[in-house]
Design a protein around this motif. Structure first.
Motif, PDB file in Angstrom:
ATOM      1  N   THR A 126     -12.323 -21.435  49.546  1.00 60.54           N
ATOM      2  CA  THR A 126     -11.876 -22.005  48.272  1.00 60.54           C
ATOM      3  C   THR A 126     -12.806 -21.579  47.146  1.00 60.54           C
ATOM      4  N   ALA A 127     -14.108 -21.686  47.364  1.00 58.32           N
ATOM      5  CA  ALA A 127     -15.076 -21.277  46.337  1.00 58.32           C
ATOM      6  C   ALA A 127     -15.040 -19.765  46.127  1.00 58.32           C
ATOM      7  N   VAL A 128     -14.913 -19.021  47.209  1.00 55.03           N
ATOM      8  CA  VAL A 128     -14.874 -17.562  47.099  1.00 55.03           C
ATOM      9  C   VAL A 128     -13.635 -17.116  46.325  1.00 55.03           C
ATOM     10  N   ASN A 129     -12.513 -17.816  46.501  1.00 51.94           N
ATOM     11  CA  ASN A 129     -11.256 -17.435  45.851  1.00 51.94           C
ATOM     12  C   ASN A 129     -11.216 -17.759  44.361  1.00 51.94           C
ATOM     13  N   VAL A 130     -12.048 -18.682  43.920  1.00 49.98           N
ATOM     14  CA  VAL A 130     -12.014 -19.090  42.512  1.00 49.98           C
ATOM     15  C   VAL A 130     -12.600 -17.973  41.659  1.00 49.98           C
ATOM     16  N   THR A 131     -11.806 -17.535  40.713  1.00 50.34           N
ATOM     17  CA  THR A 131     -12.256 -16.538  39.747  1.00 50.34           C
ATOM     18  C   THR A 131     -12.061 -17.110  38.361  1.00 50.34           C
ATOM     19  N   GLY A 165      -3.846 -25.644  37.633  1.00 48.30           N
ATOM     20  CA  GLY A 165      -4.806 -25.406  36.566  1.00 48.30           C
ATOM     21  C   GLY A 165      -5.705 -24.246  36.873  1.00 48.30           C
ATOM     22  N   ASP A 166      -6.791 -24.182  36.133  1.00 44.91           N
ATOM     23  CA  ASP A 166      -7.816 -23.171  36.320  1.00 44.91           C
ATOM     24  C   ASP A 166      -9.073 -23.849  36.821  1.00 44.91           C
ATOM     25  N   ALA A 167      -9.832 -23.121  37.615  1.00 43.69           N
ATOM     26  CA  ALA A 167     -11.088 -23.651  38.129  1.00 43.69           C
ATOM     27  C   ALA A 167     -12.206 -22.684  37.791  1.00 43.69           C
ATOM     28  N   ARG A 168     -13.371 -23.245  37.606  1.00 45.20           N
ATOM     29  CA  ARG A 168     -14.545 -22.399  37.463  1.00 45.20           C
ATOM     30  C   ARG A 168     -15.655 -22.983  38.314  1.00 45.20           C
ATOM     31  N   ILE A 169     -16.481 -22.103  38.798  1.00 43.69           N
ATOM     32  CA  ILE A 169     -17.606 -22.474  39.647  1.00 43.69           C
ATOM     33  C   ILE A 169     -18.794 -22.833  38.763  1.00 43.69           C
ATOM     34  N   LEU A 170     -19.448 -23.932  39.107  1.00 41.70           N
ATOM     35  CA  LEU A 170     -20.674 -24.344  38.424  1.00 41.70           C
ATOM     36  C   LEU A 170     -21.767 -24.566  39.458  1.00 41.70           C
ATOM     37  N   GLU A 171     -22.939 -24.077  39.150  1.00 40.05           N
ATOM     38  CA  GLU A 171     -24.099 -24.395  39.956  1.00 40.05           C
ATOM     39  C   GLU A 171     -24.454 -25.851  39.691  1.00 40.05           C
ATOM     40  N   VAL A 183     -21.715 -25.504  45.665  1.00 42.49           N
ATOM     41  CA  VAL A 183     -21.294 -25.233  44.290  1.00 42.49           C
ATOM     42  C   VAL A 183     -20.253 -26.284  43.900  1.00 42.49           C
ATOM     43  N   PHE A 184     -20.129 -26.506  42.623  1.00 41.80           N
ATOM     44  CA  PHE A 184     -19.134 -27.430  42.093  1.00 41.80           C
ATOM     45  C   PHE A 184     -17.984 -26.638  41.493  1.00 41.80           C
ATOM     46  N   LEU A 185     -16.798 -27.187  41.589  1.00 45.10           N
ATOM     47  CA  LEU A 185     -15.623 -26.628  40.937  1.00 45.10           C
ATOM     48  C   LEU A 185     -15.224 -27.599  39.834  1.00 45.10           C
ATOM     49  N   ARG A 186     -15.044 -27.085  38.636  1.00 37.48           N
ATOM     50  CA  ARG A 186     -14.500 -27.897  37.543  1.00 37.48           C
ATOM     51  C   ARG A 186     -13.091 -27.375  37.309  1.00 37.48           C
ATOM     52  N   ILE A 187     -12.117 -28.250  37.521  1.00 39.66           N
ATOM     53  CA  ILE A 187     -10.704 -27.868  37.435  1.00 39.66           C
ATOM     54  C   ILE A 187     -10.097 -28.470  36.179  1.00 39.66           C
ATOM     55  N   THR A 188      -9.548 -27.594  35.360  1.00 36.03           N
ATOM     56  CA  THR A 188      -8.868 -28.003  34.131  1.00 36.03           C
ATOM     57  C   THR A 188      -7.364 -27.942  34.374  1.00 36.03           C
ATOM     58  N   PRO A 189      -6.704 -29.091  34.385  1.00 33.09           N
ATOM     59  CA  PRO A 189      -5.251 -29.087  34.616  1.00 33.09           C
ATOM     60  C   PRO A 189      -4.481 -28.477  33.446  1.00 33.09           C
ATOM     61  N   THR A 245     -10.984 -33.369  33.328  1.00 28.63           N
ATOM     62  CA  THR A 245     -11.115 -32.390  34.400  1.00 28.63           C
ATOM     63  C   THR A 245     -11.461 -33.067  35.720  1.00 28.63           C
ATOM     64  N   LEU A 246     -11.188 -32.364  36.801  1.00 25.47           N
ATOM     65  CA  LEU A 246     -11.597 -32.783  38.136  1.00 25.47           C
ATOM     66  C   LEU A 246     -12.861 -32.020  38.505  1.00 25.47           C
ATOM     67  N   VAL A 247     -13.774 -32.700  39.185  1.00 27.77           N
ATOM     68  CA  VAL A 247     -14.987 -32.060  39.681  1.00 27.77           C
ATOM     69  C   VAL A 247     -14.984 -32.206  41.195  1.00 27.77           C
ATOM     70  N   MET A 248     -15.142 -31.084  41.874  1.00 28.28           N
ATOM     71  CA  MET A 248     -15.189 -31.056  43.332  1.00 28.28           C
ATOM     72  C   MET A 248     -16.424 -30.283  43.759  1.00 28.28           C
ATOM     73  N   CYS A 249     -16.767 -30.417  45.017  1.00 32.77           N
ATOM     74  CA  CYS A 249     -17.914 -29.697  45.543  1.00 32.77           C
ATOM     75  C   CYS A 249     -17.552 -29.117  46.896  1.00 32.77           C
ATOM     76  N   THR A 250     -18.038 -27.917  47.154  1.00 33.48           N
ATOM     77  CA  THR A 250     -17.819 -27.280  48.443  1.00 33.48           C
ATOM     78  C   THR A 250     -18.947 -26.306  48.715  1.00 33.48           C
ATOM     79  N   ARG A 251     -19.011 -25.837  49.923  1.00 31.58           N
ATOM     80  CA  ARG A 251     -20.012 -24.822  50.248  1.00 31.58           C
ATOM     81  C   ARG A 251     -19.689 -23.539  49.505  1.00 31.58           C
ATOM     82  N   ARG A 252     -20.718 -22.878  49.090  1.00 25.96           N
ATOM     83  CA  ARG A 252     -20.580 -21.623  48.353  1.00 25.96           C
ATOM     84  C   ARG A 252     -19.755 -20.597  49.138  1.00 25.96           C
ATOM     85  N   THR A 253     -19.840 -20.624  50.470  1.00 20.82           N
ATOM     86  CA  THR A 253     -19.157 -19.642  51.316  1.00 20.82           C
ATOM     87  C   THR A 253     -17.748 -20.067  51.723  1.00 20.82           C
ATOM     88  N   ASN A 254     -17.336 -21.281  51.363  1.00 21.81           N
ATOM     89  CA  ASN A 254     -15.988 -21.754  51.678  1.00 21.81           C
ATOM     90  C   ASN A 254     -14.975 -20.838  50.989  1.00 21.81           C
TER      91      ASN A 254
END
Length: 152
Positions: free
Chosen positions: A64-69, A89-95, A121-127, A53-62
């Motif tokens: 990109t983070a808001v769009n991830v469901t 892929g799919d992404a999920r938000i992680l604290e 917040v972190f995004l974990r992306i599963t390709p 998986t890929l791990v990314m980080c962004t502001r909670r209010t970005n």
């Protein structure tokens, strides 16, 4: 007409993709709001070989983070236009507290950045799909992963 190098084998393309994932620091990330408004932002990332998986980080209010469901689609691209890696892929938000310490340390070590606090917040992306090509002669064999499985 420009002469191109011969197309790479699937094995070579996969290795080149893994090299990008392990060595590159930034990627373009595309999401869309529930209304269909697209967002495209560059984010730094860590590739975890053990989880694939890929791990990314962004502001909670970005956006990109808001769009991830949960189960929501995401697209990530690496490389220049003559060496494209396209990941869907799919992404999920992680604290930050939900991310393993080893992952946070590896993220900070690779990127010289250690995001902390409630605004991140972190995004974990599963390709699920990975495609790679350099020139038009590699378009036909660009699929390297389908349904989350690397092709042989």
């Amino acid at each position: 007409m420009t002469e191109h190098a011969p197309p790479r084998s699937r094995e070579q393309r996969k290795q080149d993709v893994l090299d990008h994932l392990r060595q590159d620091e930034d990627a373009w990330v595309a999401t869309a709001s529930p209304d269909g408004v697209p967002t495209l932002v560059p984010l730094s990332f860590l590739w975890e070989d053990d989880t694939g998986t890929l791990v990314m980080c962004t502001r909670r209010t970005n956006p990109t983070a808001v769009n991830v469901t949960p189960g929501g689609p995401i697209r990530v691209t690496l490389g220049p236009t003559r060496d494209v890696v396209l990941i869907e892929g799919d992404a999920r938000i992680l604290e930050g507290t939900d991310l393993p310490t080893a992952t946070k340390e590896a993220f900070a070590a690779k990127l010289s950045w250690n995001p902390r606090g409630p605004r991140w917040v972190f995004l974990r992306i599963t390709p699920h799909t990975v495609r790679a090509w350099r020139e038009s002669n590699e378009i036909a064999g660009r699929d390297l992963m389908l349904a989350g499985e690397w092709l042989a």
